[in-house]
Design an enzyme around this catalytic site. Structure first.
Site, PDB file in Angstrom:
ATOM      1  CG  ASP A 181      -1.882   1.135   1.228  1.00  0.00           C
ATOM      2  OD1 ASP A 181      -1.481   2.261   0.902  1.00  0.00           O
ATOM      3  OD2 ASP A 181      -3.059   0.902   1.528  1.00  0.00           O
ATOM      4  CG  HIS A 182       1.313   4.381  -3.134  1.00  0.00           C
ATOM      5  ND1 HIS A 182       0.049   4.084  -3.553  1.00  0.00           N
ATOM      6  CD2 HIS A 182       1.417   5.717  -3.219  1.00  0.00           C
ATOM      7  CE1 HIS A 182      -0.577   5.206  -3.873  1.00  0.00           C
ATOM      8  NE2 HIS A 182       0.230   6.218  -3.677  1.00  0.00           N
ATOM      9  CG  HIS A 244      -4.295   4.476  -0.630  1.00  0.00           C
ATOM     10  ND1 HIS A 244      -3.401   3.442  -0.639  1.00  0.00           N
ATOM     11  CD2 HIS A 244      -4.502   4.786  -1.940  1.00  0.00           C
ATOM     12  CE1 HIS A 244      -3.072   3.144  -1.899  1.00  0.00           C
ATOM     13  NE2 HIS A 244      -3.742   3.940  -2.698  1.00  0.00           N
TER      14      HIS A 244
HETATM   15  C1  BG6 Z   1      -3.680   4.937  -6.227  1.00  0.00           C
HETATM   16  C2  BG6 Z   1      -5.047   5.031  -6.838  1.00  0.00           C
HETATM   17  O1  BG6 Z   1      -3.582   3.812  -5.393  1.00  0.00           O
HETATM   18  O2  BG6 Z   1      -3.435   6.108  -5.455  1.00  0.00           O
HETATM   19  C3  BG6 Z   1      -5.172   6.270  -7.692  1.00  0.00           C
HETATM   20  O3  BG6 Z   1      -5.287   3.877  -7.629  1.00  0.00           O
HETATM   21  C4  BG6 Z   1      -4.791   7.491  -6.904  1.00  0.00           C
HETATM   22  O4  BG6 Z   1      -6.487   6.398  -8.217  1.00  0.00           O
HETATM   23  C5  BG6 Z   1      -3.450   7.295  -6.221  1.00  0.00           C
HETATM   24  O5  BG6 Z   1      -4.718   8.577  -7.811  1.00  0.00           O
HETATM   25  C6  BG6 Z   1      -3.157   8.451  -5.273  1.00  0.00           C
HETATM   26  O6  BG6 Z   1      -1.843   8.317  -4.823  1.00  0.00           O
HETATM   27  P1  BG6 Z   1      -1.009   9.587  -4.371  1.00  0.00           P
HETATM   28  O7  BG6 Z   1       0.286   9.031  -3.888  1.00  0.00           O
HETATM   29  O8  BG6 Z   1      -0.876  10.466  -5.582  1.00  0.00           O
HETATM   30  O9  BG6 Z   1      -1.812  10.244  -3.297  1.00  0.00           O
END
Ligand code: BG6
Length: 494
Positions: A181-182, A244
């Site tokens: 989960d990044h 997230h």
């Molecule tokens: C991803 C989603 O996991 O996270 C995207 O699939 C979203 O739809 C993105 O835009 C948002 O990531 P960050 O790091 O730009 O907040």
């Protein structure tokens, strides 16, 4: 920490994620001197590339690498560690070919059998690849380790997440699985843990006695960015909330772990998911608001509505916005509402956690109502403009006791000499070192799905509206009604 010699095998090697995020992250690790002495990347996908052609694509012609301006020598040395192997994921024999190829690379580089398999493919292939690897014995090794990183989305609902977990666990042990989960790789997300548990001033106040409500926003100004096909079958609840946003909720709400290690932290996060008060269908109608953006003119630009975007089905009811109110039924949080929201095509890109403290019991300076009623607020800015902001009241100089809310504001970029690694860089390095702290465990992924599943099921019945909101606004007005109380609204960061 020690990083063993190893091969990083990326499935989905010709895809967007590999080019935009994964190879650049490994390149950053290389430039920072974090890669082990004997190391290789092997890209795997259906397309036919030679090693040379693949290096050209993902290194020498990759804009996300080129913009780092690292110099030709570095690029060449890095590219030498990159290999490519075409593979038909559905053909079990081709895993044997992969196995032999990995052995050859392994021997040439002197690596000794440690492999990470990174699944950056469409989710429909996760099980097939895990089974293919296990079929030829690539899932286990006598004197070496094997790990599997699985990209999101992990499952489509509770049932499919459970099924995926059990299929993966038939081929790999839980300790080998790294569900990514990044958001957990973001430095500011990890800093929430430190803010809470390294300081003695916050934790004593971090409970129902002092906190009035918790608010979490993850707003995006972008639309679908050519991902209509995927997004239309996912929607904001699956795409952002189940993973997230719930990870952020868990970090805000968890109890202090016994140790700062993977099992202790993940145990505490799991308890948060277990304590989420389940919704009834009636609760969902009033406490979960879904919306979809409509075409609108924003700063002179005509933005299409969601249903006009490429890849979106006609008359689609997929939500691009979700706001919800819920409770965590445990000793610490009993009665404290949590408000979370996320959406695409909102006015700005911002992710933040806002802790609203309760006002004073006795308004000593209450002669001016508008000034005396301020709540102390702690704003943890995840992105952009990463930092922490504390709002509190001070005396306005001069006669009497007039007060004003002032800001104590810390910005990460003030630490100019500190390098902040990207989320993928951090997470890949952790997996290379066998540290799963920032990865989701199977049971908590299922628990988060369980909560979200009730909402998905209620929505399927189709008598809960999807409210339209013009692109470039803060979502449907109905979401404002979730936060009830005098002078209370969402925080609208600019
Ligand atoms: C991803 C989603 O996991 O996270 C995207 O699939 C979203 O739809 C993105 O835009 C948002 O990531 P960050 O790091 O730009 O907040």
């Amino acid at each position: 920490k020690k990083t063993d010699d190893q091969i990083l095998v990326i499935f989905g090697a010709s895809g967007d994620l590999t080019e935009r995020k994964l190879i650049p992250a490994v390149f950053d690790l290389y430039c920072g001197g974090f890669l082990p002495e004997h190391f290789a990347v092997t890209g795997v996908s259906r397309s036919e590339y030679s090693d040379e052609a693949y290096r050209q694509k993902v290194v020498f012609e990759n804009e996300f690498i080129l913009k780092k301006e690292a110099g030709e020598d570095k690029l060449k040395a890095f590219a030498d560690a990159i290999f490519y192997q075409p593979l038909d994921t559905k053909n079990t024999d081709s895993y044997n070919t992969l196995k032999q190829r990995l052995q050859t690379i392994d021997e040439a580089k002197g690596i000794c059998g440690n492999y990470i398999f990174y699944l950056a493919t469409p989710p429909s292939l996760y099980e097939t690849i895990a089974e293919g690897l296990s079929h030829v014995g690539l899932n286990k090794a006598e004197n070496a380790w094997r790990r599997l990183i699985i990209e999101k989305p992990f499952g489509y609902d509770l049932e499919s997440a459970k099924q995926l977990n059990s299929k993966l666990l038939a081929c790999f042990d839980e300790e080998q699985l790294y569900r990514i989960d990044h958001y957990l790789g973001k430095e500011t997300v990890q800093n929430m843990f430190v803010t809470r548990f390294a300081n003695s001033i916050f934790e004593p106040l971090w409970n129902r006695n002092y906190i009035h409500r918790v608010e979490i926003t993850a707003a995006e100004s972008v639309g679908l960015e050519k991902r209509g096909g995927y997004y239309d079958s996912a929607g904001a609840l699956r795409d952002m909330v189940q993973n997230h946003l719930f990870q952020l909720v868990a970090l805000v709400a968890m109890e202090p772990p016994v140790k700062a290690d993977a099992e202790s932290i993940r145990n505490e996060k799991m308890k948060v998911f277990q304590s989420l008060r389940p919704y009834t269908k009636e609760d969902i109608k009033t406490n979960v608001i879904r919306g979809q953006y409509l075409g609108s003119k924003v700063r002179g630009e005509d933005l299409p509505g969601y249903r006009e975007e490429e890849g979106v089905k006609e008359g689609s009811k997929t939500e691009t916005y979700v706001a919800m109110k819920f409770f965590i039924d445990n000793w610490r949080w009993g009665g404290v509402p949590f408000y979370i929201r996320t959406g695409k095509r909102l006015p700005t890109r911002v992710t933040e956690v806002v802790i609203h403290f309760k006002p004073n019991h006795h308004h000593l300076f209450a002669h001016d109502k508008s000034l005396s009623n301020a709540h102390n607020t702690l704003v943890i800015r995840i992105q952009p403009n990463e930092g922490i902001l504390l709002k509190f009241d001070m005396k306005i100089p001069g006669a009497g006791f007039r007060t004003e809310t002032v800001n104590m504001d810390f910005h990460y970029d003030e630490l100019t000499d500190v390098y902040v690694p990207g989320a993928y860089e951090r997470l890949i390095l952790d997996c290379m070192q066998g540290d799963a702290t920032l990865y989701s465990r199977g049971d908590s992924t299922e628990s988060a799905w369980q909560f979200v599943d009730t909402i998905l099921k209620a929505w399927e019945e189709d008598d809960i509206p999807v409210y339209g909101y013009p692109a470039g606004t803060w979502g449907p007005e109905h979401a404002d009604n979730l936060i009830e109380g005098e002078n209370m609204t969402w925080r609208y960061p600019c």
